[in-house]
Structures are given as structure tokens and as C-alpha cells.
Design a protein around this motif. Structure first.
Motif, PDB file in Angstrom:
ATOM      1  N   TYR A 174     -24.014  -6.619   8.518  1.00 33.43           N
ATOM      2  CA  TYR A 174     -23.426  -5.330   8.911  1.00 33.43           C
ATOM      3  C   TYR A 174     -24.362  -4.570   9.849  1.00 33.43           C
ATOM      4  O   TYR A 174     -23.925  -3.993  10.850  1.00 33.43           O
ATOM      5  CB  TYR A 174     -23.142  -4.504   7.655  1.00 33.43           C
ATOM      6  CG  TYR A 174     -23.090  -3.014   7.899  1.00 33.43           C
ATOM      7  CD1 TYR A 174     -21.946  -2.415   8.438  1.00 33.43           C
ATOM      8  CD2 TYR A 174     -24.187  -2.212   7.598  1.00 33.43           C
ATOM      9  CE1 TYR A 174     -21.910  -1.054   8.669  1.00 33.43           C
ATOM     10  CE2 TYR A 174     -24.161  -0.854   7.827  1.00 33.43           C
ATOM     11  CZ  TYR A 174     -23.019  -0.277   8.363  1.00 33.43           C
ATOM     12  OH  TYR A 174     -22.986   1.073   8.598  1.00 33.43           O
ATOM     13  N   GLN A 175     -25.654  -4.580   9.531  1.00 28.51           N
ATOM     14  CA  GLN A 175     -26.634  -3.892  10.368  1.00 28.51           C
ATOM     15  C   GLN A 175     -26.682  -4.494  11.772  1.00 28.51           C
ATOM     16  O   GLN A 175     -26.794  -3.776  12.771  1.00 28.51           O
ATOM     17  CB  GLN A 175     -28.009  -3.964   9.698  1.00 28.51           C
ATOM     18  CG  GLN A 175     -29.040  -3.022  10.294  1.00 28.51           C
ATOM     19  CD  GLN A 175     -30.351  -3.101   9.547  1.00 28.51           C
ATOM     20  OE1 GLN A 175     -30.561  -3.987   8.706  1.00 28.51           O
ATOM     21  NE2 GLN A 175     -31.244  -2.179   9.842  1.00 28.51           N
ATOM     22  N   GLY A 176     -26.596  -5.819  11.845  1.00 33.67           N
ATOM     23  CA  GLY A 176     -26.566  -6.468  13.150  1.00 33.67           C
ATOM     24  C   GLY A 176     -25.331  -6.094  13.951  1.00 33.67           C
ATOM     25  O   GLY A 176     -25.402  -5.859  15.162  1.00 33.67           O
ATOM     26  N   ILE A 177     -24.168  -5.992  13.262  1.00 31.96           N
ATOM     27  CA  ILE A 177     -22.929  -5.595  13.947  1.00 31.96           C
ATOM     28  C   ILE A 177     -23.029  -4.156  14.433  1.00 31.96           C
ATOM     29  O   ILE A 177     -22.574  -3.822  15.543  1.00 31.96           O
ATOM     30  CB  ILE A 177     -21.722  -5.769  13.002  1.00 31.96           C
ATOM     31  CG1 ILE A 177     -21.510  -7.261  12.698  1.00 31.96           C
ATOM     32  CG2 ILE A 177     -20.457  -5.170  13.611  1.00 31.96           C
ATOM     33  CD1 ILE A 177     -20.461  -7.521  11.647  1.00 31.96           C
ATOM     34  N   MET A 178     -23.638  -3.288  13.633  1.00 29.12           N
ATOM     35  CA  MET A 178     -23.797  -1.878  14.003  1.00 29.12           C
ATOM     36  C   MET A 178     -24.595  -1.724  15.296  1.00 29.12           C
ATOM     37  O   MET A 178     -24.366  -0.792  16.077  1.00 29.12           O
ATOM     38  CB  MET A 178     -24.493  -1.119  12.879  1.00 29.12           C
ATOM     39  CG  MET A 178     -23.625  -0.863  11.677  1.00 29.12           C
ATOM     40  SD  MET A 178     -22.434   0.478  11.936  1.00 29.12           S
ATOM     41  CE  MET A 178     -23.518   1.898  11.931  1.00 29.12           C
ATOM     42  N   LEU A 179     -25.538  -2.633  15.532  1.00 27.79           N
ATOM     43  CA  LEU A 179     -26.324  -2.582  16.765  1.00 27.79           C
ATOM     44  C   LEU A 179     -25.658  -3.373  17.888  1.00 27.79           C
ATOM     45  O   LEU A 179     -25.855  -3.061  19.065  1.00 27.79           O
ATOM     46  CB  LEU A 179     -27.730  -3.126  16.507  1.00 27.79           C
ATOM     47  CG  LEU A 179     -28.582  -2.354  15.499  1.00 27.79           C
ATOM     48  CD1 LEU A 179     -29.953  -2.998  15.368  1.00 27.79           C
ATOM     49  CD2 LEU A 179     -28.713  -0.888  15.879  1.00 27.79           C
ATOM     50  N   ALA A 180     -24.884  -4.396  17.513  1.00 21.29           N
ATOM     51  CA  ALA A 180     -24.239  -5.237  18.539  1.00 21.29           C
ATOM     52  C   ALA A 180     -23.152  -4.481  19.292  1.00 21.29           C
ATOM     53  O   ALA A 180     -22.965  -4.699  20.498  1.00 21.29           O
ATOM     54  CB  ALA A 180     -23.655  -6.492  17.890  1.00 21.29           C
ATOM     55  N   VAL A 181     -22.441  -3.578  18.624  1.00 20.33           N
ATOM     56  CA  VAL A 181     -21.355  -2.836  19.286  1.00 20.33           C
ATOM     57  C   VAL A 181     -21.882  -1.968  20.434  1.00 20.33           C
ATOM     58  O   VAL A 181     -21.399  -2.080  21.573  1.00 20.33           O
ATOM     59  CB  VAL A 181     -20.560  -1.998  18.261  1.00 20.33           C
ATOM     60  CG1 VAL A 181     -19.562  -1.091  18.967  1.00 20.33           C
ATOM     61  CG2 VAL A 181     -19.836  -2.915  17.275  1.00 20.33           C
ATOM     62  N   PRO A 182     -22.882  -1.093  20.216  1.00 22.69           N
ATOM     63  CA  PRO A 182     -23.404  -0.324  21.359  1.00 22.69           C
ATOM     64  C   PRO A 182     -24.077  -1.198  22.405  1.00 22.69           C
ATOM     65  O   PRO A 182     -24.030  -0.889  23.601  1.00 22.69           O
ATOM     66  CB  PRO A 182     -24.397   0.657  20.726  1.00 22.69           C
ATOM     67  CG  PRO A 182     -24.763   0.054  19.421  1.00 22.69           C
ATOM     68  CD  PRO A 182     -23.549  -0.675  18.968  1.00 22.69           C
ATOM     69  N   PHE A 183     -24.710  -2.304  21.965  1.00 22.61           N
ATOM     70  CA  PHE A 183     -25.350  -3.186  22.947  1.00 22.61           C
ATOM     71  C   PHE A 183     -24.320  -3.821  23.868  1.00 22.61           C
ATOM     72  O   PHE A 183     -24.540  -3.913  25.086  1.00 22.61           O
ATOM     73  CB  PHE A 183     -26.159  -4.273  22.231  1.00 22.61           C
ATOM     74  CG  PHE A 183     -26.672  -5.333  23.170  1.00 22.61           C
ATOM     75  CD1 PHE A 183     -27.730  -5.061  24.019  1.00 22.61           C
ATOM     76  CD2 PHE A 183     -26.078  -6.590  23.219  1.00 22.61           C
ATOM     77  CE1 PHE A 183     -28.195  -6.024  24.910  1.00 22.61           C
ATOM     78  CE2 PHE A 183     -26.542  -7.553  24.098  1.00 22.61           C
ATOM     79  CZ  PHE A 183     -27.597  -7.273  24.946  1.00 22.61           C
ATOM     80  N   LEU A 184     -23.193  -4.275  23.309  1.00 21.09           N
ATOM     81  CA  LEU A 184     -22.148  -4.875  24.142  1.00 21.09           C
ATOM     82  C   LEU A 184     -21.552  -3.844  25.096  1.00 21.09           C
ATOM     83  O   LEU A 184     -21.214  -4.165  26.242  1.00 21.09           O
ATOM     84  CB  LEU A 184     -21.056  -5.471  23.259  1.00 21.09           C
ATOM     85  CG  LEU A 184     -21.457  -6.710  22.442  1.00 21.09           C
ATOM     86  CD1 LEU A 184     -20.326  -7.143  21.523  1.00 21.09           C
ATOM     87  CD2 LEU A 184     -21.878  -7.853  23.356  1.00 21.09           C
ATOM     88  N   LEU A 185     -21.450  -2.591  24.637  1.00 21.73           N
ATOM     89  CA  LEU A 185     -20.982  -1.522  25.513  1.00 21.73           C
ATOM     90  C   LEU A 185     -21.971  -1.297  26.659  1.00 21.73           C
ATOM     91  O   LEU A 185     -21.575  -1.136  27.821  1.00 21.73           O
ATOM     92  CB  LEU A 185     -20.801  -0.242  24.702  1.00 21.73           C
ATOM     93  CG  LEU A 185     -20.237   0.982  25.427  1.00 21.73           C
ATOM     94  CD1 LEU A 185     -18.834   0.695  25.949  1.00 21.73           C
ATOM     95  CD2 LEU A 185     -20.224   2.179  24.489  1.00 21.73           C
ATOM     96  N   PHE A 186     -23.253  -1.297  26.316  1.00 19.16           N
ATOM     97  CA  PHE A 186     -24.302  -1.179  27.337  1.00 19.16           C
ATOM     98  C   PHE A 186     -24.256  -2.354  28.309  1.00 19.16           C
ATOM     99  O   PHE A 186     -24.351  -2.174  29.531  1.00 19.16           O
ATOM    100  CB  PHE A 186     -25.673  -1.106  26.655  1.00 19.16           C
ATOM    101  CG  PHE A 186     -26.824  -1.445  27.548  1.00 19.16           C
ATOM    102  CD1 PHE A 186     -27.392  -0.492  28.377  1.00 19.16           C
ATOM    103  CD2 PHE A 186     -27.345  -2.741  27.575  1.00 19.16           C
ATOM    104  CE1 PHE A 186     -28.452  -0.798  29.209  1.00 19.16           C
ATOM    105  CE2 PHE A 186     -28.406  -3.062  28.403  1.00 19.16           C
ATOM    106  CZ  PHE A 186     -28.960  -2.080  29.226  1.00 19.16           C
TER     107      PHE A 186
END
Length: 300
Positions: free
Chosen positions: A180-192
Motif C-alpha cells: 500500500y505504501q508503495g502504491i501511495m508513492l507510485a500514484v504521484p510519481f506516475l503523475l510526475f
């Protein structure tokens, strides 16, 4: 197992990197804060840079306090520092992604209706984007508190065989939380990532169009988009590196984490230091202030 002298060396490197980032963040907040006091307003980009400066400042202090207290007092629990780090780290990812979105919407020359709508609405949406980022970071902070509470329970229950089923369930929850923590960071990273790639594509298209009209004036005007492309490439590389190292650290991919701990921390925050420097240089106001300061020092 690495030698103790090498661990001490990387520990010192880690501290120096953290202090550099803290100074950079403090300068960003002070300079842009003074700009806000004088002009009574800041652009959305400067608001994000100021918020990132505050985030980095708190993140680095919480990281140093947690790492050193945990290293020298391994039997004590300093969960509150970890919660602060979790909140500021998640928020810094979202702020960086919104910064990339702002640059993409304002600079790119796409004629797509979505881009045209965003150019018109982005300033009005901006406060809600910031509020949403803070709320998401608060949720990650709550989950971090639950995770630390479960870790404390696990440490006290591992000595009792009759609690093996409960222990397995708690360990499963910790593994799910890491995902879950990885997904929480992956979403803004993919947006970036999407925003940065689109902006680089727009600038590349602009450069190609300029080269078709080959004149001395166009050669001079090519320097600005070419410099911007190089800066974006560097920014993309180091933020991607920070994301990957953070994910690896979260997932516990290091085999011998204790012996390589300070090496890993030095690598992560070395990347953060370069990333923070590129963020400071992305603001025309900060670049102008630094040029004036440097010119004043040389004149003195």
C-alpha cells in the motif's frame, strides 16, 4: 558485513547531505517568504516550492533523529519520528508531482481540449490540489501509526508460541502495508512522470520547429528550450532514482540491511540533495536572488 570505519564514513556523509538539504530548504522558505511579505502574493509554483522547503526541513530532521536514536538505542521505540517522516515524504511526492503538472500545463503548447481546459482552470483548482495532497498524507500518517503499533505488538508476542496465528496475521498486514505504501508513492510519481514526459515532448517539438526556420535569431532563441530540456532530463533522472531507492527501502529488498544501512541512507539523501538543488534552480525568483547575492559578494 562492511568495516566499522566505512560505516562511520557513510554516517558522516549522510549527516552532511542532510545538513545541505536543510540549509537549501531553509533558504527557499526564507527567500520566498520574504517575497510573499513584500508583494503580498506568491505564484502557485512558488507556493509549492515553499511547501516543499518546509516538508524537506521537517523530513530531514525526523530522518536524522529517528536513524540516530534507533541506531544508538535499538531497544527503544521512536515511532513518532517515523510518522513525521511518513507524512512529509508522501506530501513531498505529491507536491513534486503538482509542480510538474503546473509546468506542463503552463509551458506546453499542445492544442488538446484537456490542456486548454487545464490552462484555464489550474489556478482555481490549485488550492484543492494542495488540500487533497495534505489529506492523503494524513491518511498515510495514520496507517504509519497503526504499522508502528503492530510492530510493537509483534516484538512482544514473538516469544509466545501460542500466539503464532496472530503473529502471522500481523506480519501479513505489515507486508500488505508495504505494498500500500508503495502504491501511495507510485500514484504521484506516475503523475510526475507523465507530466514531465509531455513537457519534454512539447519542448522537443518546439525545438524542431525552430530548427526548420534556420536563422541567426532562431539559433539564439534555441538555447532556452535546449537548456530547459537538459534541466528536465536531470530532474527526471534524479527524482526517478529517489522513487526507486525509496521503494526498495520500503519493500526491504536489501539483504543485509543493518550492515549497509548508512551506505543506503547516504545514497538516498545524496539523490535528494541533487533533487533539492534542481528544485531551487527551477524558480526564476530564487535564481535571480542568488545571482544578486553572488554579484554582491564578488563586488565586495
Amino acid at each position: 558485513m562492511i568495516p566499522i570505519q566505512l560505516s562511520v564514513f557513510f554516517m558522516i556523509v549522510y549527516v552532511l547531505e542532510c545538513l545541505v538539504i536543510i540549509v537549501q530548504s531553509s533558504l527557499t522558505v526564507v527567500l520566498l517568504g520574504r517575497e510573499w511579505v513584500q508583494v503580498k502574493r506568491l505564484s502557485p509554483v512558488d507556493v509549492i516550492l515553499t511547501s516543499l522547503g518546509i516538508c524537506r526541513f521537517c523530513q530531514l530532521w525526523s530522518s536524522m533523529l529517528f536513524n540516530f536514536f534507533s541506531h544508538f538505542h535499538p531497544h527503544c521505540v521512536f515511532w513518532y519520528f517515523g510518522i513525521v517522516w511518513e507524512f512529509t515524504n508522501t506530501l513531498s511526492f505529491w507536491l513534486t508531482s503538482w509542480l510538474a503538472v503546473l509546468y506542463c500545463v503552463k509551458v506546453s503548447s499542445f492544442s488538446c481540449p484537456i490542456f486548454l481546459w487545464l490552462k484555464w482552470r489550474i489556478v482555481r483548482l490549485f488550492p484543492w490540489l494542495l488540500l487533497g495532497s495534505v489529506l492523503i498524507s494524513c491518511v498515510s500518517m495514520i496507517f504509519s501509526a497503526i504499522r508502528n503499533h503492530i510492530k510493537i505488538q509483534l516484538n512482544s508476542m514473538r516469544h509466545f508460541s501460542r500466539n503464532s496465528t496472530v503473529t502471522e496475521r500481523l506480519e501479513t498486514f505489515l507486508q500488505q502495508y508495504a505494498i500500500y505504501q508503495g502504491i501511495m508513492l507510485a500514484v504521484p510519481f506516475l503523475l510526475f512522470l507523465a507530466s514531465t514526459i509531455l513537457l519534454m515532448a512539447s519542448l522537443s517539438q518546439h525545438v524542431r520547429q525552430m530548427k526548420q526556420h534556420h536563422t541567426s535569431h532562431s539559433n539564439l532563441s534555441l538555447k532556452a528550450p535546449a537548456t530547459a530540456l537538459r534541466s528536465l532530463a536531470i530532474f527526471l533522472i534524479f527524482f526517478t532514482s529517489y522513487f526507486l531507492t525509496t521503494i526498495i527501502s520500503i519493500m526491504g529488498a536489501l539483504v543485509n540491511k543493518k550492515s549497509w544501512f548508512w551506505v543506503w541512507e547516504a545514497v538516498i539523501y545524496g539523490i535528494v540533495s541533487i533533487h533539492s538543488t534542481s528544485l531551487m534552480l527551477s524558480s526564476p525568483k530564487l535564481k535571480r536572488v542568488f545571482k544578486v547575492r553572488c554579484w554582491g559578494l564578488e563586488a565586495a
